[in-house]
Motif scaffolding. Structure first.
Motif, PDB file in Angstrom:
ATOM      1  N   SER A   1       8.715  39.669  55.953  1.00  8.96           N
ATOM      2  CA  SER A   1       7.606  39.768  56.881  1.00  8.96           C
ATOM      3  C   SER A   1       7.230  41.364  57.200  1.00  8.96           C
ATOM      4  CB  SER A   1       8.812  39.489  58.503  1.00  8.96           C
ATOM      5  OG  SER A   1       8.163  40.183  59.544  1.00  8.96           O
TER       6      SER A   1
ATOM      7  N   GLY B   1      10.141  47.192  59.231  1.00  7.46           N
ATOM      8  CA  GLY B   1       8.926  46.808  59.391  1.00  7.46           C
ATOM      9  C   GLY B   1       8.058  48.131  58.978  1.00  7.46           C
TER      10      GLY B   1
ATOM     11  N   GLY C   1      -0.361  45.227  65.448  1.00  2.00           N
ATOM     12  CA  GLY C   1       0.421  45.049  64.943  1.00  2.00           C
ATOM     13  C   GLY C   1       1.334  46.118  63.768  1.00  2.00           C
ATOM     14  N   PRO C   2       2.308  45.631  62.829  1.00  2.00           N
ATOM     15  CA  PRO C   2       2.139  46.435  61.498  1.00  2.00           C
ATOM     16  C   PRO C   2       1.135  46.600  60.442  1.00  2.00           C
ATOM     17  CG  PRO C   2       3.440  44.526  61.373  1.00  2.00           C
ATOM     18  CD  PRO C   2       2.731  44.325  62.283  1.00  2.00           C
TER      19      PRO C   2
ATOM     20  N   ASP D   1       6.293  43.324  67.901  1.00  2.00           N
ATOM     21  CA  ASP D   1       6.410  41.417  67.239  1.00  2.00           C
ATOM     22  C   ASP D   1       4.849  41.375  67.091  1.00  2.00           C
ATOM     23  OD1 ASP D   1       7.345  39.898  66.159  1.00  2.00           O
ATOM     24  OD2 ASP D   1       8.648  39.897  67.559  1.00  2.00           O
TER      25      ASP D   1
ATOM     26  N   SER E   1       7.191  43.192  59.802  1.00  2.00           N
ATOM     27  CA  SER E   1       7.432  43.415  61.148  1.00  2.00           C
ATOM     28  C   SER E   1       8.780  43.700  60.718  1.00  2.00           C
ATOM     29  CB  SER E   1       7.388  42.220  61.939  1.00  2.00           C
ATOM     30  OG  SER E   1       8.093  42.140  63.124  1.00  2.00           O
TER      31      SER E   1
ATOM     32  N   GLY F   1       1.143  40.405  59.565  1.00  2.00           N
ATOM     33  CA  GLY F   1       1.358  41.089  60.307  1.00  2.00           C
ATOM     34  C   GLY F   1       0.834  40.710  61.471  1.00  2.00           C
TER      35      GLY F   1
ATOM     36  N   SER G   1      -0.231  36.085  60.565  1.00  2.00           N
ATOM     37  CA  SER G   1       0.686  36.190  61.298  1.00  2.00           C
ATOM     38  C   SER G   1       2.429  37.091  60.271  1.00  2.00           C
ATOM     39  CB  SER G   1       0.568  36.457  63.086  1.00  2.00           C
ATOM     40  OG  SER G   1       1.785  36.982  63.687  1.00  2.00           O
TER      41      SER G   1
END
Length: 474
Positions: A24, A376, A340-341, A331, A26, A92, A88
């Motif tokens: 992930s 992340g 997001g990231p 998140d 994140s 991310g 996602s």
């Protein structure tokens, strides 16, 4: 979570022992380490399945092909939230953004379903013509008495598509929708950064009624893509990704069977903001609109050129907008998260390298320029002021939440700076058609951030690619 390959209507494990691991972006947690990598044997099996399915699919009435495509679009819409969550988890993208990408793909599939059975040929009436070969009588050139000429458009056969990781569903739809409508069969390769949502397509493909082998989905990194580009029985390949990888796809295609190639590559698009621009509109389109998908969009306008008269107000406004955007970053699994990231550690390290090098050059960072949080791959939304025109942050594609801002005096200067790039994908400008016609870009947005449309071709000039991503492959 599906991690197998989808070949000839069935999910199957890869024939090799290697797998892809997804963490992930994140919080670095393990999502899965079981994503199968398609080997040469697997690619051959997918091509064989597509080749065997081609004659029947080609001869399927257009109305039936359209019905199956429309059913597939309905299923994508039904499962948009599930597919968005898979995207996602892998790269991310905030779930709200990821779901919107799925819904955009739904529209593409429905649009191209309308083409099924409607790709007409051409005919030319008979008339006397000079012909280069045939019986001659004395000094009189031979002349045909006139024949009807008919041009018939036929599907190419087995096609392949290689998707980038930043917009899996839309890119897959751009590649597969036209191919399905015109009777081709297909092998789709997902990116190794975002394979999970496209891996879920298999069940939907079967539920929609596509015969086995018409669509096959494989996963893997560049080595799998190379197998497709080099394959002697693939007639067309469409690639979205970096210019470096695009050159490799084109070279492989030339060295193999001279397959048809379309490439949608990188961009370093400019936004031109003149003194007479609506300031609020300009700020909105160069902050939140640019930062959607955390700046990981090939046609995002990452070079912002502002006329001197409006520059102080714009700089003040863009600083505030980027700082507020940083507060909405978090998140990606939460519906309220806007940004997001970055997709993974490799992309994070690439963006941070640009920012670190810029700092060594002594560039001025209006906002950001650093990592956000201690977990992340989050990068603070960043504005860099007045870098040199030869600085890497100004010339190279960063592919992150970073814009570089320079001021200009005249329209002529703005056009010169805007065109001073090896890319030519998209552009956001405000003096309408006069300036638009002088910008060396395949697509231009006026008074807005550029958005693709299913009704118009999408592609670039120079090193942004060859061909268009919305195409009829026949």
């Amino acid at each position: 979570m599906q991690t197998n390959l989808f070949i000839n209507g069935e999910y199957v494990p890869g024939s090799g022992s290697e797998t892809i691991t997804i963490h992930s972006p994140s919080d670095d947690s393990l999502v899965t380490d079981k994503v199968q990598i398609a080997t040469e044997k697997d690619v051959d099996a997918a091509v064989a399945a597509a080749k065997a399915a081609f004659p029947a699919w080609r001869d399927t009435p257009g109305s039936k092909r359209a019905a199956i495509m429309l059913k597939f679009a309905d299923l994508l819409e039904r499962d948009a939230e599930k597919l968005g969550k898979l995207e996602s988890a892998a790269m991310g993208q905030p779930v709200s953004v990821a779901k919107a990408f799925v819904m955009a793909a739904v529209g593409v599939w429905r649009y191209y379903a309308g083409f099924a059975g409607k790709v007409a040929g051409e005919s030319f009436p008979p008339e006397a013509e000079y012909v280069p070969f045939g019986r001659q009588t004395g000094d009189i050139h031979p002349v045909s008495v006139g024949t009807y000429k008919i041009v018939q458009y036929e599907p190419l056969g087995v096609c392949a598509g290689i998707c980038a990781w930043n917009g899996s569903h839309v890119l897959a739809a751009w590649k597969m929708g036209p191919a399905m409508a015109t009777g081709n069969t297909f092998i789709l390769k997902s990116s190794e950064k975002s394979p999970l949502s496209l891996a879920a397509y298999g069940d939907l493909i079967n539920e929609a009624g596509f015969p086995p082998g018409v669509i096959n989905v494989v996963s893997g990194a560049g080595s799998t893509g190379a197998l497709l580009a080099n394959h002697m029985q693939i007639a067309k390949i469409a690639f979205t990704g970096s210019a470096f990888a695009g050159r490799a796809v084109m070279a492989a295609s030339a060295k193999s069977n001279l397959k048809h190639v379309s490439l949608e590559l990188g961009g370093k698009s400019p936004a031109l903001i003149f003194d007479d621009a609506d300031l609020d509109n300009a700020l909105a389109n160069n902050s939140d609109a640019f930062l959607r998908n955390s700046g990981q969009i090939c046609f995002a306008a990452s070079r912002v050129l502002v006329q001197e008269g409006i520059a102080p107000q714009f700089i003040k406004g863009i600083k505030t907008a980027f700082e507020k955007a940083g507060e909405k970053m978090g998140d990606p699994s939460l519906k309220e998260t806007a940004f997001g990231p970055l997709a993974d550690k490799k992309q994070f390290e690439r963006v941070m390298q640009f920012l670190d090098e810029g700092r060594k050059e002594g560039l001025e960072y209006l906002t950001g320029g650093s990592r956000k949080g201690d977990k992340g791959t989050f990068v603070q939304p960043t504005v860099i002021l007045n870098p040199d025109k030869n600085s890497k942050v100004f010339t190279d594609e960063i592919f992150g939440p970073v814009i570089v801002l320079r001021t200009f005096k005249t329209e002529e200067e703005a056009i010169e700076v805007a065109n001073n790039t090896t890319y030519g994908l998209g552009s956001d400008i405000g003096r309408a058609l006069r300036v638009a016609g002088k910008i060396e870009a395949g697509t231009v947005g006026i008074n807005s951030a550029f958005n693709t449309s299913v009704q118009t071709p999408f592609g670039g000039f120079k090193q942004s690619g060859i061909g268009k991503s919305t195409y009829i492959p026949c």
